[in-house]
Design a protein around this motif. Structure first.
Motif, PDB file in Angstrom:
ATOM      1  N   GLY A   1       0.794  -1.218   0.000  1.00  0.00           N
ATOM      2  CA  GLY A   1       0.000   0.000   0.000  1.00  0.00           C
ATOM      3  C   GLY A   1       0.824   1.265   0.000  1.00  0.00           C
ATOM      4  N   LEU A   2       2.081   1.193  -0.467  1.00  0.00           N
ATOM      5  CA  LEU A   2       2.936   2.373  -0.488  1.00  0.00           C
ATOM      6  C   LEU A   2       2.386   3.450  -1.421  1.00  0.00           C
ATOM      7  N   PRO A   3       2.658   4.716  -1.138  1.00  0.00           N
ATOM      8  CA  PRO A   3       2.306   5.783  -2.078  1.00  0.00           C
ATOM      9  C   PRO A   3       2.975   5.521  -3.431  1.00  0.00           C
ATOM     10  N   TYR A   4       2.187   5.610  -4.491  1.00  0.00           N
ATOM     11  CA  TYR A   4       2.673   5.199  -5.812  1.00  0.00           C
ATOM     12  C   TYR A   4       2.271   6.224  -6.866  1.00  0.00           C
ATOM     13  N   VAL A   5       3.265   6.737  -7.583  1.00  0.00           N
ATOM     14  CA  VAL A   5       3.037   7.541  -8.782  1.00  0.00           C
ATOM     15  C   VAL A   5       3.628   6.767  -9.955  1.00  0.00           C
TER      16      VAL A   5
ATOM     17  N   ARG B   1      -7.220   6.440  -5.822  1.00  0.00           N
ATOM     18  CA  ARG B   1      -6.634   6.002  -7.097  1.00  0.00           C
ATOM     19  C   ARG B   1      -7.143   6.924  -8.210  1.00  0.00           C
ATOM     20  N   ARG B   2      -6.220   7.727  -8.773  1.00  0.00           N
ATOM     21  CA  ARG B   2      -6.637   8.715  -9.771  1.00  0.00           C
ATOM     22  C   ARG B   2      -5.682   8.700 -10.955  1.00  0.00           C
TER      23      ARG B   2
ATOM     24  N   THR C   1      -9.679   0.647 -17.952  1.00  0.00           N
ATOM     25  CA  THR C   1      -9.455  -0.456 -17.005  1.00  0.00           C
ATOM     26  C   THR C   1      -9.305   0.019 -15.573  1.00  0.00           C
ATOM     27  N   ILE C   2      -8.561   1.084 -15.369  1.00  0.00           N
ATOM     28  CA  ILE C   2      -8.330   1.574 -14.007  1.00  0.00           C
ATOM     29  C   ILE C   2      -9.635   2.094 -13.413  1.00  0.00           C
ATOM     30  N   LYS C   3      -9.942   1.621 -12.228  1.00  0.00           N
ATOM     31  CA  LYS C   3     -11.161   2.041 -11.538  1.00  0.00           C
ATOM     32  C   LYS C   3     -10.827   3.186 -10.583  1.00  0.00           C
ATOM     33  N   PRO C   4     -11.222   4.406 -10.943  1.00  0.00           N
ATOM     34  CA  PRO C   4     -10.889   5.540 -10.077  1.00  0.00           C
ATOM     35  C   PRO C   4     -11.591   5.438  -8.723  1.00  0.00           C
TER      36      PRO C   4
ATOM     37  N   VAL D   1      -2.668   5.967  -5.238  1.00  0.00           N
ATOM     38  CA  VAL D   1      -2.102   5.764  -6.573  1.00  0.00           C
ATOM     39  C   VAL D   1      -2.428   6.969  -7.441  1.00  0.00           C
ATOM     40  N   ARG D   2      -1.404   7.464  -8.133  1.00  0.00           N
ATOM     41  CA  ARG D   2      -1.605   8.478  -9.172  1.00  0.00           C
ATOM     42  C   ARG D   2      -0.908   7.978 -10.435  1.00  0.00           C
ATOM     43  N   PHE D   3      -1.620   7.959 -11.545  1.00  0.00           N
ATOM     44  CA  PHE D   3      -1.033   7.460 -12.795  1.00  0.00           C
ATOM     45  C   PHE D   3      -1.179   8.540 -13.860  1.00  0.00           C
ATOM     46  N   LEU D   4      -0.028   8.892 -14.482  1.00  0.00           N
ATOM     47  CA  LEU D   4       0.028  10.048 -15.377  1.00  0.00           C
ATOM     48  C   LEU D   4       0.226   9.625 -16.818  1.00  0.00           C
TER      49      LEU D   4
END
Length: 398
Positions: free
Chosen positions: A263-267, A370-371, A363-366, A328-331
């Motif tokens: 569950g670490l902060p993830y970008v 999680r954004r 696919t990614i469920k916001p 989670v942040r995904f750019l």
């Protein structure tokens, strides 16, 4: 009390084990002797092979009593992994072995946290040790002679090994704890982005950059599992391409697993998902004849991913990010995902990039934690690095 575990197959290496343990005790170490042999030992040790074998998920009978030595060695390796997982008194571990013993002992060592002292004295240590070390920090020490009884040279080698493990345990490295550690992934084609991120972050974080060559991603995730990093900027996820499409620098199916477990902060981002890695041109599989290639150097050939492949990659990553409970942040850098994927570049393909972004977005469920973000930037633009750093600071310091 914490102990130095001295491990070997007592059925064949009992004399050497006893000598090694004596050397460690003479140097001030407190020893636990562990037998991982698959036959009746000639020497009585502190922890018997039967005790270790009983840790196998299917019971000791899976390990001991069979006629197939290869199966017994493999099963004992699994049992030893489970045995070590339940021990909380390990200050360091040293093993001795030939082919079978090295396989068994290093299987367990690889499961221990990074930084815990590990030495393997082995007849195999002067060859290709990648299968034994993998992404761990095992020190492989050549035994020089085979282990068939003590001799004038083996006594010196084992004495040196004893001094090494005792010193490693007695004088643990002092690691400055003033800055939390971050893991970042980088490839040559995303170097400007990640270098800029490190510049922004280094005043407050200890930045550990990993080359995204398969082992790099796995090493970073092992650090995450070991609790040795506090967050991840996974900007270069290219190893997934090689996993799904048969490249030579692949991730494993557990890519992103450590993020899900901890569950670490993830970008994260899509760095170098425009390419699959092969060695020299003649190594490219025949099924890829006629594709778009770029010769990175005489030994590395890059293949551009197609829109269909990008969609597959996007879905695969998205499904795994959905399993991550932490922030989670995904750019998405909409103007290109590598130094080659830029207007005028060899791999510039807006349609393929769009297929990747669309698949990820579908696919990614916001959720609240999680954004995803689309940015009208190239991945190597300075503003992209600033956005990634801002995203990490947002989730690391809510």
């Amino acid at each position: 009390m914490r102990h130095i575990y001295v491990v070997g197959t007592a059925d064949t290496k009992g004399e050497e084990l006893a000598y090694l343990a004596t050397c460690i005790e003479a140097a001030g170490g407190v020893v636990v002797r562990v037998d991982v042999g698959t036959r009746m030992p000639a020497t009585s040790l502190d922890i018997s092979a039967a005790t270790v074998a009983a840790c196998h998920p299917d019971g000791a009978g899976t390990v001991l009593g069979g006629d197939d030595r290869g199966q017994a060695v493999e099963a004992m390796g699994v049992a030893f992994q489970h045995f070590l997982a339940g021990r909380e008194d390990i200050a360091g571990i040293i093993g001795i072995g030939g082919g079978g013993g090295t396989s068994i002992i290093t299987a367990g060592m690889r499961e221990l946290r990074l930084g815990l002292p590990k030495i393997m004295v082995s007849t195999l240590a002067s060859g290709d040790v990648a299968p034994y070390v993998d992404v761990s920090d095992i020190v492989m020490m050549p035994s020089v002679t085979d282990m068939a009884g003590l001799n004038r040279l083996s006594r010196v080698i084992l004495h040196n090994a004893a001094q090494a493990i005792t010193a490693m345990v007695a004088r643990p490295a002092e690691v400055a704890a003033s800055k939390p550690a971050l893991g970042l992934t980088m490839f040559g084609v995303t170097t400007p982005a990640v270098t800029a991120m490190v510049e922004h972050l280094k005043a407050n974080y200890d930045c550990l950059v990993f080359h995204a060559t398969g082992t790099g991603g796995r090493t970073m995730e092992k650090l995450a599992d070991s609790g040795l990093i506090s967050g991840v900027l996974d900007i270069t996820t290219t190893e997934v391409c090689d996993l799904l499409l048969g490249g030579v620098l692949p991730a494993t199916a557990d890519r992103f697993g450590a993020i899900a477990r901890t569950g670490l902060p993830y970008v994260g981002s899509v760095g170098a998902l425009d390419m699959v890695n092969f060695w020299a041109p003649e190594t490219v599989p025949e099924r890829y004849a006629g594709r778009l290639f770029y010769r990175h150097n005489p030994n590395v050939t890059l293949m551009r991913t197609t829109p269909a492949e990008c969609a597959e990659i996007g879905r695969w990553i998205g499904e795994r990010l959905n399993l991550c409970p932490g922030p989670v942040r995904f750019l998405f850098p909409e103007k290109g995902i590598s130094a080659l994927d830029i207007e005028g570049g060899a791999f510039f393909d807006p349609l393929a990039d769009a297929a990747l972004f669309d698949a990820l977005e579908a696919t990614i469920k916001p959720t609240a934690s999680r954004r995803i973000f689309r940015l009208p930037l190239h991945i190597n633009d300075p503003q992209f690095a600033e956005a990634a750093v801002a995203a990490y600071r947002d989730i690391a310091n809510p």
